[in-house]
Structures are given as C-alpha cells and as structure tokens.
Scaffold this active site. Structure first.
Site, PDB file in Angstrom:
ATOM      1  N   LYS A  53      19.725  18.000  32.570  1.00  0.00           N
ATOM      2  CA  LYS A  53      19.106  16.911  31.696  1.00  0.00           C
ATOM      3  C   LYS A  53      17.824  16.202  32.138  1.00  0.00           C
ATOM      4  O   LYS A  53      17.050  15.951  31.431  1.00  0.00           O
ATOM      5  CB  LYS A  53      20.325  15.960  31.308  1.00  0.00           C
ATOM      6  CG  LYS A  53      21.441  16.470  30.704  1.00  0.00           C
ATOM      7  CD  LYS A  53      22.714  15.520  30.664  1.00  0.00           C
ATOM      8  CE  LYS A  53      23.648  16.397  29.739  1.00  0.00           C
ATOM      9  NZ  LYS A  53      25.082  15.405  29.519  1.00  0.00           N
ATOM     10  N   GLN A  97      27.599  10.698  32.852  1.00  0.00           N
ATOM     11  CA  GLN A  97      28.037  11.801  32.647  1.00  0.00           C
ATOM     12  C   GLN A  97      29.613  11.760  32.553  1.00  0.00           C
ATOM     13  O   GLN A  97      30.135  10.936  33.496  1.00  0.00           O
ATOM     14  CB  GLN A  97      27.661  12.596  33.777  1.00  0.00           C
ATOM     15  CG  GLN A  97      27.928  14.147  33.467  1.00  0.00           C
ATOM     16  CD  GLN A  97      27.411  14.974  32.338  1.00  0.00           C
ATOM     17  OE1 GLN A  97      26.510  14.543  31.955  1.00  0.00           O
ATOM     18  NE2 GLN A  97      27.942  15.867  32.110  1.00  0.00           N
ATOM     19  N   ASP A 120      23.969   8.916  23.942  1.00  0.00           N
ATOM     20  CA  ASP A 120      25.043   9.913  23.914  1.00  0.00           C
ATOM     21  C   ASP A 120      25.910   9.668  22.697  1.00  0.00           C
ATOM     22  O   ASP A 120      26.559  10.538  22.093  1.00  0.00           O
ATOM     23  CB  ASP A 120      26.126   9.580  24.803  1.00  0.00           C
ATOM     24  CG  ASP A 120      25.994  10.777  26.069  1.00  0.00           C
ATOM     25  OD1 ASP A 120      25.981  12.022  25.328  1.00  0.00           O
ATOM     26  OD2 ASP A 120      26.741  10.457  27.158  1.00  0.00           O
TER      27      ASP A 120
HETATM   28  N1  GUN Z   1      30.360  15.822  29.595  1.00  0.00           N
HETATM   29  C1  GUN Z   1      30.292  16.881  28.791  1.00  0.00           C
HETATM   30  N2  GUN Z   1      29.589  16.872  27.645  1.00  0.00           N
HETATM   31  C2  GUN Z   1      28.978  15.473  27.791  1.00  0.00           C
HETATM   32  C3  GUN Z   1      27.994  14.787  27.041  1.00  0.00           C
HETATM   33  O1  GUN Z   1      27.549  15.338  25.910  1.00  0.00           O
HETATM   34  N3  GUN Z   1      27.554  13.498  27.435  1.00  0.00           N
HETATM   35  C4  GUN Z   1      28.099  12.953  28.630  1.00  0.00           C
HETATM   36  N4  GUN Z   1      27.711  11.672  29.016  1.00  0.00           N
HETATM   37  N5  GUN Z   1      28.934  13.725  29.027  1.00  0.00           N
HETATM   38  C5  GUN Z   1      29.305  14.703  28.849  1.00  0.00           C
END
Ligand code: GUN
Length: 296
Positions: A53, A97, A120
């Site tokens: 990311k 995350q 998100d």
């Molecule tokens: N863990 C797995 N997928 C995601 C996501 O799309 N966002 C976040 N913050 N954590 C994740």
C-alpha cells in the site's frame, strides 16, 4: 468455450494511472495527497499488504507513510496516534490495517478515525451512507474494486441475479449494498449467502454473477455454476502444493479450472480482485485530498 479472464492487474494499472493524473492535477494547488497506514504488530500477511500500500501510494505521487507500532501497543496509545493523524492537515487518508491484536477493540479504533479521512470506508458513518444509498461517503476498497471489475469488463449488473457468498463487514455486506445502489454497477437483485445458508449450490446455480468471499479455498466449483455466469473471486488462500518450489500456492475461493470451463468470465487468483483493492484505496485517498482542497 473457456471463460474470458478478467485481468485485474491491467484494470488496476489503468485506475492507478488515472489516480496519478489526479494527483498531478492537485500539485499546482500545493496539495500532495497523504496516506497514513497504521500497522500494529508483525502479522506476516499484514506486513506484506502494508508495504504494498505504501509503495503504490508513493508510485502514484502521494505522500505515503507507514506507522509501525508494537503488538503490545495499548488501545489508548493507538487512539492517540489516530488523533494525531486526524489533526494533521498533510494526512488525507488513514488506514489501520486489520486484524488488530486481540487486546484492542477494532470497532473503537475505526470509530475514532475522522469519517472524511476513512479511506477504508469502515467507519459507521461511511458504512451507514453506503447502506442508505448516499454516494458521498467512502466505500470499502475490495467491494468497490469488484464493481470496477464488473463495469470495466462490460458486465451488466442491472437486473442481474447476483449471489454474494460471504457476509463479512469488509467484503460481503458492503458488496451487497453497492450492488443494490441505483445506477451503473448497481441495480442488481442480490442474494447474500453465508455459513448457515441451507443449500449454497442451489443459490449459486441461479446467479448471473457470483462474488465469492468466503475465505475457504476452492469452495465454489464449476458444477455449482450456471453456464455463462460471471465469477468474481475475492478469496486469497495459501494451500499446500508439494509440486511447487515453495511447497505452497495461492488459490481463490473458486476452483478455477472447473469454474472456467462453465463461466463466461472469471477473475484469476492472483491477478484478479487483489490488485484492485490497492487501486481503490489510492482512488479513495485522492478523493479525500480533492475534497480537503475544495477541488471536488
Ligand atoms: N485487512 C484485510 N483487508 C483489509 C482492508 O481492506 N483494510 C484494512 N484496513 N485491513 C484489511
């Protein structure tokens, strides 16, 4: 005829190029979209995702940074970090995350993020906006990516019978809400199946479009599909395979070979939905920065 592959890597690259153009268009205003990713602990999969990311955000011309905190971080300390990011005008998007360590209440953390920085789309305000059909919130990246894959592969959702398999807050539920929205990429008749669904195969067999987000390797097989269905595989599962160099390989929630023999279109794993999640995160971050700059 074998199914056409929907190339998520290529579609994600196109979206990332569009985002990079949007980032460049903000430069004359002195605005650089800022994305802050918070990682608590050292979960191996999360560590890989977070690195990807940050790298993607920098490649799009954004100011990407990762805040790495020890697994022993207390909830008040994590909330204080979020308060700091909420108050920082250089940060337009905040992502914590998941999963978080057990001692931390994830919902309390998500609720602390300013909704206008919640790229998100997990904050109750954004989840609520999606649920009531308001379009000015942030939409979770994975289901938003699925809609883009459907649109850009020329798959008509209007009036289509769509079966979403999985009811998670990250994918299944927002996926259903998106497909129900009015307009392009929506207007579908949506069924959500889950672990308590009585006859999963009977539901899946009726679907024009199947979105598999169950988290069980190769659970959806070709014999469960209607011929000509479009299959979107959200799953990423690592399974043992002694025939490979590493002894493992990635598979989706769909058994690819049997499904591809029946479907009209299908996403591969890897290279389908996966790359779209990051592309949509960048798109959300650009949107947050444009709004903060009064440009959208
Ligand atoms: N863990 C797995 N997928 C995601 C996501 O799309 N966002 C976040 N913050 N954590 C994740």
């Amino acid at each position: 005829m074998p199914a056409e592959r929907i190339d998520g890597t290529a579609i994600a690259a196109a979206i990332r190029a569009e985002v990079a153009q949007g980032v460049a268009a903000l430069a004359p205003r002195g605005v650089v979209p800022g994305l802050a990713v918070v990682l608590v602990g050292e979960d191996p999969a999360s560590t890989v995702y977070v690195r990807a990311k940050e790298k993607a955000s920098v490649e799009a011309g954004m100011a990407g940074r990762t805040i790495r905190l020890p697994a022993t971080t207390s909830q008040p300390d994590l909330l204080a970090v979020i308060d700091g990011l909420n108050a920082d005008p250089a940060v337009h998007g905040i992502l914590v995350q998941m999963p978080l360590p057990n001692a931390i209440n994830a919902q309390a953390v998500i609720a602390r993020i300013r909704p206008d920085k919640d790229v998100d789309g997990f904050h109750p305000v954004n989840a609520g906006k999606l649920f009531i059909g308001e379009t000015d919130g942030f939409v979770p990246c994975t289901p938003a990516g699925v809609v883009e894959l459907l649109k850009r592969s020329g798959t008509e959702t209007r009036g289509a019978d769509v079966v979403v398999v999985g009811r998670s807050t990250i994918v299944g539920r927002p996926m259903a809400a998106l497909l129900l929205r009015q307009g392009e990429g929506g207007d579908a008749t949506v069924t959500v199946c889950h672990s308590r669904t009585r006859d999963l195969a009977a539901h899946v067999r009726r679907a024009d479009i199947v979105v598999a987000a169950i988290g069980r390797p190769e659970a959806i097989t070709g014999d469960m599909l209607k011929p000509g269905a479009v299959v979107i595989d959200v799953g990423i599962n690592r399974i043992a395979d002694p025939g490979t160099r590493t002894g493992t390989r990635l598979v989706g929630d769909v058994h690819f070979a049997s499904a591809a023999a029946v479907a009209a279109k299908i996403t591969p794993v890897p290279g389908g939905v996966g790359p779209m999640t990051i592309a949509m995160l960048l798109a959300n971050t650009l949107k947050a920065a444009e709004r903060a700059a009064g440009a959208a």
